[in-house]
Design a protein around this motif. Structure first.
Motif, PDB file in Angstrom:
ATOM      1  N   GLU A  53       0.851  -1.192   0.000  1.00 43.31           N
ATOM      2  CA  GLU A  53       0.000   0.000   0.000  1.00 43.31           C
ATOM      3  C   GLU A  53       0.888   1.243   0.000  1.00 43.31           C
ATOM      4  O   GLU A  53       1.237   1.788   1.029  1.00 43.31           O
ATOM      5  N   ARG A  54       1.203   1.697  -1.190  1.00 42.01           N
ATOM      6  CA  ARG A  54       2.138   2.798  -1.373  1.00 42.01           C
ATOM      7  C   ARG A  54       1.838   3.430  -2.724  1.00 42.01           C
ATOM      8  O   ARG A  54       1.286   2.785  -3.622  1.00 42.01           O
ATOM      9  N   PRO A  55       2.199   4.696  -2.933  1.00 44.22           N
ATOM     10  CA  PRO A  55       1.797   5.383  -4.168  1.00 44.22           C
ATOM     11  C   PRO A  55       2.384   4.778  -5.432  1.00 44.22           C
ATOM     12  O   PRO A  55       1.733   4.776  -6.481  1.00 44.22           O
ATOM     13  N   ASP A  56       3.612   4.249  -5.351  1.00 47.38           N
ATOM     14  CA  ASP A  56       4.239   3.705  -6.552  1.00 47.38           C
ATOM     15  C   ASP A  56       3.801   2.280  -6.840  1.00 47.38           C
ATOM     16  O   ASP A  56       4.300   1.656  -7.781  1.00 47.38           O
ATOM     17  N   ALA A  57       2.837   1.752  -6.052  1.00 41.79           N
ATOM     18  CA  ALA A  57       2.257   0.442  -6.350  1.00 41.79           C
ATOM     19  C   ALA A  57       0.748   0.554  -6.555  1.00 41.79           C
ATOM     20  O   ALA A  57       0.053  -0.441  -6.596  1.00 41.79           O
ATOM     21  N   ALA A  58       0.254   1.796  -6.672  1.00 45.01           N
ATOM     22  CA  ALA A  58      -1.187   2.035  -6.751  1.00 45.01           C
ATOM     23  C   ALA A  58      -1.604   2.428  -8.162  1.00 45.01           C
ATOM     24  O   ALA A  58      -0.808   2.938  -8.954  1.00 45.01           O
ATOM     25  N   VAL A  59      -2.872   2.171  -8.455  1.00 47.67           N
ATOM     26  CA  VAL A  59      -3.486   2.595  -9.704  1.00 47.67           C
ATOM     27  C   VAL A  59      -4.712   3.414  -9.338  1.00 47.67           C
ATOM     28  O   VAL A  59      -5.550   2.964  -8.552  1.00 47.67           O
ATOM     29  N   LEU A  60      -4.817   4.619  -9.867  1.00 45.90           N
ATOM     30  CA  LEU A  60      -5.920   5.523  -9.534  1.00 45.90           C
ATOM     31  C   LEU A  60      -6.767   5.776 -10.772  1.00 45.90           C
ATOM     32  O   LEU A  60      -6.245   6.055 -11.853  1.00 45.90           O
ATOM     33  N   GLY A  61      -8.071   5.672 -10.621  1.00 54.05           N
ATOM     34  CA  GLY A  61      -8.989   5.943 -11.728  1.00 54.05           C
ATOM     35  C   GLY A  61     -10.129   6.809 -11.260  1.00 54.05           C
ATOM     36  O   GLY A  61     -10.618   6.663 -10.137  1.00 54.05           O
ATOM     37  N   VAL A  62     -10.573   7.715 -12.107  1.00 56.50           N
ATOM     38  CA  VAL A  62     -11.685   8.612 -11.788  1.00 56.50           C
ATOM     39  C   VAL A  62     -12.600   8.666 -12.995  1.00 56.50           C
ATOM     40  O   VAL A  62     -12.145   8.818 -14.129  1.00 56.50           O
ATOM     41  N   VAL A  63     -13.907   8.561 -12.778  1.00 59.50           N
ATOM     42  CA  VAL A  63     -14.867   8.663 -13.862  1.00 59.50           C
ATOM     43  C   VAL A  63     -16.049   9.492 -13.391  1.00 59.50           C
ATOM     44  O   VAL A  63     -16.441   9.417 -12.223  1.00 59.50           O
ATOM     45  N   GLY A  64     -16.591  10.352 -14.259  1.00 58.33           N
ATOM     46  CA  GLY A  64     -17.746  11.140 -13.859  1.00 58.33           C
ATOM     47  C   GLY A  64     -17.837  12.451 -14.606  1.00 58.33           C
ATOM     48  O   GLY A  64     -17.205  12.660 -15.648  1.00 58.33           O
ATOM     49  N   ASP A  65     -18.623  13.358 -14.052  1.00 60.31           N
ATOM     50  CA  ASP A  65     -18.902  14.660 -14.659  1.00 60.31           C
ATOM     51  C   ASP A  65     -17.941  15.693 -14.091  1.00 60.31           C
ATOM     52  O   ASP A  65     -18.181  16.268 -13.039  1.00 60.31           O
ATOM     53  N   PHE A  66     -16.801  15.899 -14.763  1.00 61.36           N
ATOM     54  CA  PHE A  66     -15.813  16.865 -14.295  1.00 61.36           C
ATOM     55  C   PHE A  66     -14.896  17.246 -15.450  1.00 61.36           C
ATOM     56  O   PHE A  66     -14.870  16.585 -16.491  1.00 61.36           O
ATOM     57  N   SER A  67     -14.144  18.309 -15.246  1.00 64.31           N
ATOM     58  CA  SER A  67     -13.122  18.713 -16.206  1.00 64.31           C
ATOM     59  C   SER A  67     -11.859  17.901 -15.948  1.00 64.31           C
ATOM     60  O   SER A  67     -11.351  17.901 -14.817  1.00 64.31           O
ATOM     61  N   PRO A  68     -11.336  17.182 -16.946  1.00 64.41           N
ATOM     62  CA  PRO A  68     -10.126  16.381 -16.712  1.00 64.41           C
ATOM     63  C   PRO A  68      -8.967  17.201 -16.159  1.00 64.41           C
ATOM     64  O   PRO A  68      -8.270  16.748 -15.240  1.00 64.41           O
ATOM     65  N   LEU A  69      -8.741  18.392 -16.689  1.00 61.43           N
ATOM     66  CA  LEU A  69      -7.627  19.212 -16.215  1.00 61.43           C
ATOM     67  C   LEU A  69      -7.834  19.625 -14.763  1.00 61.43           C
ATOM     68  O   LEU A  69      -6.886  19.610 -13.963  1.00 61.43           O
ATOM     69  N   ASP A  70      -9.073  20.000 -14.426  1.00 60.43           N
ATOM     70  CA  ASP A  70      -9.350  20.380 -13.038  1.00 60.43           C
ATOM     71  C   ASP A  70      -9.177  19.189 -12.109  1.00 60.43           C
ATOM     72  O   ASP A  70      -8.672  19.320 -10.987  1.00 60.43           O
ATOM     73  N   MET A  71      -9.579  18.012 -12.556  1.00 59.05           N
ATOM     74  CA  MET A  71      -9.454  16.827 -11.718  1.00 59.05           C
ATOM     75  C   MET A  71      -7.993  16.468 -11.497  1.00 59.05           C
ATOM     76  O   MET A  71      -7.585  16.130 -10.378  1.00 59.05           O
TER      77      MET A  71
END
Length: 221
Positions: A53-71
């Motif tokens: 459980e560490r940032p360099d072993a993680a995968v992050l995904g986001v989906v929804g109603d938002f601006s990609p650059l702002d996210m």
């Protein structure tokens, strides 16, 4: 080797995303635990946790109603300071897939587990067999075999529900955008080919009756 992963996720309204991402980052990077429970949790999970459980072993995904650059900007603000904790290995350990075959099914054959719940109006019956990895050629005919037994139009389903009137089926769970995102993250985390879903479709279409019979003889006991 026991494979483990930890999943953290949330659903929120678009107008609340900044607050929720901030809370998400706090839980992820600085989880609070009561003192009387902390040592117990550390003894149980900190060994595997500290490696994985560490940032360099993680995968992050986001989906929804938002601006990609702002996210992206929001995530960089909230998670940009996340680094491996002191004492963690310099790099995360890679998942090592064992090349050893599964134990012979005969070792587990004949086991029967019954959970007696008097008064219930329904019952669940499940027969389990050791499976195969997603990338193995037999995964396609075995999937066809499973569908023939278990789904709408399948032999077992048709006999029990349509002819005998003994069971009904739950509504189908249609794929959602979040489900597609989750599948993408899992493929990345397990280092599976990104086009595995398309390979799966082609593999299923190529299955013939003889393939199903051969796979059944090899894997069903």
């Amino acid at each position: 080797m026991r494979l483990q992963s930890l999943t953290l996720d949330f659903f929120c309204s678009s107008e609340d995303v900044q607050t929720v991402v901030q809370l998400f980052a706090e839980v992820l990077m600085s989880p609070a635990m009561p003192d009387d429970r902390l040592q117990l949790y550390k003894d149980q999970v900190w060994g595997p946790w500290r490696d994985w459980e560490r940032p360099d072993a993680a995968v992050l995904g986001v989906v929804g109603d938002f601006s990609p650059l702002d996210m992206v900007s929001l995530l960089e603000r909230q998670l940009g300071a996340w680094h491996p904790a002191p004492g963690q290995p310099p790099t995360p350990r890679k998942v090592q897939q064992s090349a050893e075959p599964l134990a012979p099914a005969a070792k587990h054959a004949g086991l029967l587990y019954v959970v007696d719940r008097p008064g219930l109006a329904q019952a669940s019956v499940v027969v389990a067999e050791p499976g195969v990895r997603l990338e193995e050629p037999d995964s396609y005919p075995l999937e066809v075999l499973s569908t023939a037994f278990n789904s709408f139009g399948g032999q077992l389903f048709d006999q029990i529900r349509s002819r005998e009137g003994l069971a009904y089926s739950f509504v189908f769970n249609f794929a959602s955008v979040s489900a597609q995102l989750q599948r993408t993250l899992v493929y990345d985390l397990l280092e599976l080919p990104s086009d595995l879903l398309f390979r799966y479709k082609a593999g299923i279409e190529a299955v013939e009756a003889g393939d199903v019979l051969r796979a059944a003889r090899a894997h069903l006991h």
